[in-house]
Design an enzyme around this catalytic site. Structure first.
Site, short mmCIF file in Angstrom:
data_model
loop_
_atom_site.label_atom_id
_atom_site.label_comp_id
_atom_site.label_asym_id
_atom_site.label_seq_id
_atom_site.Cartn_x
_atom_site.Cartn_y
_atom_site.Cartn_z
N GLY A 168 0.82 -1.07 -0.13
CA GLY A 168 0.06 0.00 -0.07
C GLY A 168 1.02 1.25 -0.08
N VAL A 194 17.23 -8.91 23.33
CA VAL A 194 16.33 -10.04 23.26
C VAL A 194 16.32 -11.17 22.36
CG1 VAL A 194 13.74 -10.22 23.72
CG2 VAL A 194 14.95 -7.94 23.86
N ILE A 195 16.73 -10.56 21.06
CA ILE A 195 16.98 -11.68 20.02
C ILE A 195 18.05 -12.41 20.11
CG2 ILE A 195 17.05 -12.05 17.47
CD1 ILE A 195 15.33 -9.55 17.11
N GLU A 229 28.81 -8.15 22.75
CA GLU A 229 27.94 -7.10 23.21
C GLU A 229 28.61 -5.47 23.30
OE1 GLU A 229 24.42 -6.24 23.55
OE2 GLU A 229 25.30 -4.10 24.40
N SER A 259 21.76 -9.11 15.88
CA SER A 259 20.71 -8.73 16.41
C SER A 259 20.94 -7.41 17.25
CB SER A 259 20.03 -9.88 17.36
OG SER A 259 21.03 -10.45 18.02
N ASP A 277 5.41 -0.97 15.63
CA ASP A 277 6.92 -0.57 15.65
C ASP A 277 7.27 0.52 14.70
OD1 ASP A 277 7.26 -2.84 17.09
OD2 ASP A 277 8.57 -4.06 15.40
N HIS A 306 -2.00 -23.36 46.24
CA HIS A 306 -0.67 -23.95 46.40
C HIS A 306 -0.81 -25.55 46.05
CE1 HIS A 306 2.45 -25.42 49.05
NE2 HIS A 306 1.84 -26.47 49.33
P1 FAD Z 1 5.18 -5.99 12.03
O1 FAD Z 1 4.84 -7.26 12.66
O2 FAD Z 1 6.53 -5.82 11.39
O3 FAD Z 1 4.03 -5.88 10.56
C1 FAD Z 1 4.36 -5.02 9.62
C2 FAD Z 1 3.32 -5.64 8.45
O4 FAD Z 1 3.20 -4.44 7.49
C3 FAD Z 1 4.41 -6.57 7.74
O5 FAD Z 1 3.50 -7.85 7.47
C4 FAD Z 1 5.02 -5.85 6.27
O6 FAD Z 1 5.04 -6.92 5.31
C5 FAD Z 1 3.88 -4.90 6.20
N1 FAD Z 1 3.95 -3.67 5.33
C6 FAD Z 1 4.98 -3.00 5.41
N2 FAD Z 1 4.95 -2.01 4.58
C7 FAD Z 1 3.84 -2.25 3.94
C8 FAD Z 1 3.04 -1.48 2.70
N3 FAD Z 1 3.58 -0.43 2.36
N4 FAD Z 1 1.95 -2.03 2.11
C9 FAD Z 1 1.57 -3.30 2.70
N5 FAD Z 1 1.94 -4.04 3.71
C10 FAD Z 1 3.33 -3.31 4.32
N6 FAD Z 1 7.27 -9.03 20.56
C11 FAD Z 1 6.73 -9.49 21.67
O7 FAD Z 1 5.90 -8.72 22.19
N7 FAD Z 1 6.91 -10.52 22.17
C12 FAD Z 1 7.89 -11.50 21.55
O8 FAD Z 1 7.98 -12.29 22.07
C13 FAD Z 1 8.58 -11.09 20.34
N8 FAD Z 1 9.27 -11.71 19.76
C14 FAD Z 1 10.19 -11.30 18.72
C15 FAD Z 1 11.06 -12.18 18.03
C16 FAD Z 1 11.83 -11.77 17.03
C17 FAD Z 1 12.94 -12.68 16.34
C18 FAD Z 1 11.48 -10.51 16.47
C19 FAD Z 1 12.35 -9.91 15.24
C20 FAD Z 1 10.65 -9.59 17.16
C21 FAD Z 1 9.88 -9.91 18.20
N9 FAD Z 1 9.08 -9.16 18.82
C22 FAD Z 1 8.47 -9.86 19.86
C23 FAD Z 1 8.36 -7.89 18.17
C24 FAD Z 1 7.32 -7.98 17.48
O9 FAD Z 1 7.62 -8.72 16.40
C25 FAD Z 1 6.94 -6.60 16.93
O10 FAD Z 1 6.97 -5.61 18.23
C26 FAD Z 1 5.37 -6.69 16.23
O11 FAD Z 1 5.58 -7.63 15.10
C27 FAD Z 1 5.34 -5.33 15.95
O12 FAD Z 1 4.05 -5.18 14.82
P2 FAD Z 1 3.85 -4.15 13.85
O13 FAD Z 1 2.40 -4.77 13.35
O14 FAD Z 1 3.84 -2.75 14.21
O15 FAD Z 1 4.73 -4.65 12.69
P1 NAI Z 2 17.64 -5.24 21.35
O1 NAI Z 2 17.52 -3.81 21.40
O2 NAI Z 2 17.07 -5.96 22.54
O3 NAI Z 2 19.21 -5.15 21.58
C1 NAI Z 2 20.35 -4.91 20.71
C2 NAI Z 2 21.54 -4.93 21.74
O4 NAI Z 2 22.59 -5.04 20.65
C3 NAI Z 2 21.85 -4.04 22.50
O5 NAI Z 2 22.30 -5.02 23.89
C4 NAI Z 2 22.74 -3.21 22.15
O6 NAI Z 2 23.69 -2.42 23.02
C5 NAI Z 2 23.65 -4.26 21.18
N1 NAI Z 2 24.36 -3.50 20.10
C6 NAI Z 2 23.99 -2.58 19.33
N2 NAI Z 2 24.91 -2.28 18.35
C7 NAI Z 2 25.96 -3.18 18.38
C8 NAI Z 2 27.33 -3.27 18.00
N3 NAI Z 2 27.64 -2.57 16.90
N4 NAI Z 2 27.94 -4.19 18.33
C9 NAI Z 2 27.70 -5.02 19.25
N5 NAI Z 2 26.36 -4.75 20.25
C10 NAI Z 2 25.58 -3.82 19.65
O7 NAI Z 2 17.56 -5.61 19.94
P2 NAI Z 2 17.09 -6.85 19.36
O8 NAI Z 2 17.64 -8.00 20.15
O9 NAI Z 2 17.66 -6.93 17.86
O10 NAI Z 2 15.68 -6.75 19.10
C11 NAI Z 2 15.02 -5.91 18.56
C12 NAI Z 2 13.61 -5.82 19.27
O11 NAI Z 2 12.74 -6.69 19.06
C13 NAI Z 2 13.94 -5.74 20.88
O12 NAI Z 2 14.23 -4.68 21.47
C14 NAI Z 2 12.16 -6.06 21.22
O13 NAI Z 2 11.64 -4.81 20.83
C15 NAI Z 2 11.85 -6.90 19.93
N6 NAI Z 2 11.93 -8.34 20.68
C16 NAI Z 2 11.10 -8.62 21.52
C17 NAI Z 2 11.11 -9.99 22.12
C18 NAI Z 2 10.24 -10.33 23.16
O14 NAI Z 2 9.49 -9.52 23.54
N7 NAI Z 2 10.54 -11.60 23.81
C19 NAI Z 2 12.02 -11.02 21.69
C20 NAI Z 2 12.61 -10.55 20.45
C21 NAI Z 2 12.88 -9.40 19.96
#
Ligand code: FAD
Ligand code: NAI
Length: 475
Positions: free
Chosen positions: A122, A193-194, A213, A279, A322, A454
């Site tokens: 979109g 986190v990742i 890190e 990450s 996000d 409990h």
């Molecule tokens: P997104 O999920 O990124 O969705 C955006 C969507 O928009 C996508 O489908 C994309 O293709 C689409 N899009 C983009 N531009 C366009 C366009 N112009 N037209 C049409 N479609 C488009 N969060 C948690 O709370 N708990 C977790 O356990 C967790 N684990 C994670 C693990 C990993 C490995 C990662 C990477 C993230 C994790 N997160 C977790 C973070 C979570 O995934 C994001 O915060 C969340 O997906 C954000 O939702 P969103 O809808 O804003 O964006």
């Molecule tokens: P993050 O922000 O959690 O961690 C990134 C880490 O990389 C930080 O500790 C930072 O200091 C370090 N870093 C940055 N630049 C660097 C460099 N040049 N060299 C070495 N270390 C460096 O980001 P991450 O893990 O990529 O995840 C992105 C986001 O996705 C999270 O912040 C979270 O919002 C979401 N997420 C949430 C999860 C959950 O809710 N369980 C699981 C996975 C992702």
């Protein structure tokens, strides 16, 4: 002929598809556009969360935890296993099935709520009297008019300068979720986190994992006491974490990837690995929106500029999840989606940023809500703290998992709960009680006086609340 909708949502991740459902529930004629494709080119709504984030990572964390338990914990229960093995292709296939079930579930929800779904990208064309013109391109070609627009385009992984993701040897979260066989040596840049979740998956399956890190402190956003406890647990698991490093170069070679860096002590070092997960955070995604066509304001980080209510600089254009400020979490994204749909309907949608829980799904799990002890100290707030270790909890002993604690922080004068921090088994589930308590502005005493089943891990929560008043019963 363009199709007119009350609400057009761009992006079908947790922010977008939930916003669309709430808008439809409120009686709006709603469209949702999402471009994510599955491996057959079909629609795969659910965004990062469903396709390459929350859901597949938790599927792999579960599989790898089973494997680790079978290899290390079963023997204590008298369960013997010979020739333990793991079929990585099957494990990845199960994860893909879980993802597909979620994609299909969202497509079903679109139908159930009479939301018109468009598979494609979109982008803004122009603003007109009837609303905003949005072009859909890609799998579907169409032109829509939306009276209100909700942008929910999410985020993408940030790459290290000079080391683009190839998803073969330099992996983002996407590649990290589909490594075809367990690498002997896995490097992870960033102990966020990742890094911790994906590092744990592949370590449990047998990889030697080294995490590099940049910051000198481990999990700086987490309560210090909890972060220290978690770090000790990860070290016992032989997850190598090196803090305070400066990466200078990442080079691919025939054997894998070589990372040159300077250690915290200033030594020049090299890490040779088979695969490297990078990450280091995520960047908001606005590519393809054609934001310039309508003058949508984007900040220097690439995030869409919004006010507290998710209003952009353009009338009737909103942005959630996000792609805007705030924590990048699926549940924060969903809350914003709901709140915006309600605001469009003239209601008072609300998101309480003080009670958004965080969970890191490692073992032990880490979960928290509210303020950390270091934040309270920095703010000069008078507080009381109470902790209770899982070691003294009967259910944790029966489970065979006594790592960690529950920690309460409460206002010194009023006893209002200011933060709850957990490291230990099922922290992800236990934190919900603390969120409810804080949302209702409960005191630590309120939790201490509530009857908890409990034997349950939740008794550790009650005991930590009692500890605030120095009157634990079982410790
Ligand atoms: P997104 O999920 O990124 O969705 C955006 C969507 O928009 C996508 O489908 C994309 O293709 C689409 N899009 C983009 N531009 C366009 C366009 N112009 N037209 C049409 N479609 C488009 N969060 C948690 O709370 N708990 C977790 O356990 C967790 N684990 C994670 C693990 C990993 C490995 C990662 C990477 C993230 C994790 N997160 C977790 C973070 C979570 O995934 C994001 O915060 C969340 O997906 C954000 O939702 P969103 O809808 O804003 O964006
Ligand atoms: P993050 O922000 O959690 O961690 C990134 C880490 O990389 C930080 O500790 C930072 O200091 C370090 N870093 C940055 N630049 C660097 C460099 N040049 N060299 C070495 N270390 C460096 O980001 P991450 O893990 O990529 O995840 C992105 C986001 O996705 C999270 O912040 C979270 O919002 C979401 N997420 C949430 C999860 C959950 O809710 N369980 C699981 C996975 C992702």
């Amino acid at each position: 002929m363009s199709k007119t909708f009350d609400v057009v949502v761009i992006g079908g991740g947790p922010a977008g598809y939930i916003a669309a459902i709430r808008a439809a529930q409120l009686g709006f004629n709603t469209a949702c556009i999402d471009e994510w494709k599955n491996d057959k080119g079909g629609p795969a709504p659910g965004g990062t969360c469903t396709n390459v984030g929350c859901i597949p990572s938790k599927a792999l964390l579960q599989s790898s935890e089973h494997f680790e338990h079978a290899g290390h914990a079963f023997a204590d229960h008298g369960i013997g296993l010979k020739d333990l093995s793991i079929d990585i292709a099957k494990m990845l296939g199960r994860k893909d099935t879980v993802v597909k079930q979620n994609n299909d579930g969202i497509l079903y929800l679109f139908k159930k709520n009479k939301i018109t779904f468009f598979h494609g990208r979109g982008s803004f064309v122009k603003a007109g009297d009837a609303g905003y013109e949005i072009k859909v391109s890609g799998a579907t070609e169409d032109t829509l008019i939306g009276k209100d627009i909700i942008i929910a385009t999410g985020s993408n992984a940030r790459a290290l300068p000079g080391a683009p993701f190839d998803e073969e040897s330099i992996l983002s979260n996407d590649g990290a979720l589909r490594i075809p066989s367990v690498p002997a040596k896995l490097g992870v840049i960033g102990s966020g986190v990742i890094g911790l979740e994906m590092g744990s998956v592949w370590r449990r399956l047998g990889a030697e994992v080294t995490v590099l890190e940049a910051l000198p402190t481990f999990l700086g956003a987490v309560d210090e006491q909890i972060a220290k406890e978690a770090q000790k647990a990860f070290m016992r698991q032989r997850l190598k974490i090196e803090l305070g490093v400066k990466i200078s170069e990442v080079k691919k070679d025939k054997k894998g990837v070589s990372v040159s860096y300077t250690s915290a002590k200033g030594d020049a070092k090299t890490l040779e690995v088979d695969k490297l997960i990078v990450s280091i955070g995520r960047v908001p995604n606005t590519t393809g929106l054609n934001a310039e066509a309508v003058g949508l304001k984007i900040d220097e980080r690439g995030a869409i500029v919004v006010d507290d209510d998710c209003r952009t600089n353009l009338p009737k254009v909103w942005a959630v999840g996000d792609v805007v400020r705030g924590p990048m979490l699926a549940h924060k994204a969903e809350e914003e989606g709901v709140a915006v749909a309600e605001r469009i309907a003239g209601q008072h949608g609300h998101v309480n940023f003080n009670t958004i829980p965080w969970v890191i799904y490692t073992s032990p799990e880490i979960a928290w809500v509210g303020q950390t002890e270091q934040q309270l100290k920095a703010a000069g707030r008078a507080y009381k703290a109470g902790t209770f270790p899982f070691l003294a909890n009967g259910r944790a002993r029966a489970l065979g998992d006594t790592t960690g604690m529950v920690k309460f922080l409460a206002d010194a004068a009023t006893d209002e709960i200011l933060g709850v921090h957990i490291v230990g088994p099922m922290a992800s589930e236990l934190i919900a009680e603390a969120v409810v308590a804080m949302e209702f502005k409960a005191s630590a005493e309120d939790i201490a006086r509530i009857c908890h089943a409990h034997p349950s891990l939740s008794e550790a929560t009650k005991e930590a609340a009692l500890a605030v008043d120095k009157r634990t019963l079982n410790f």
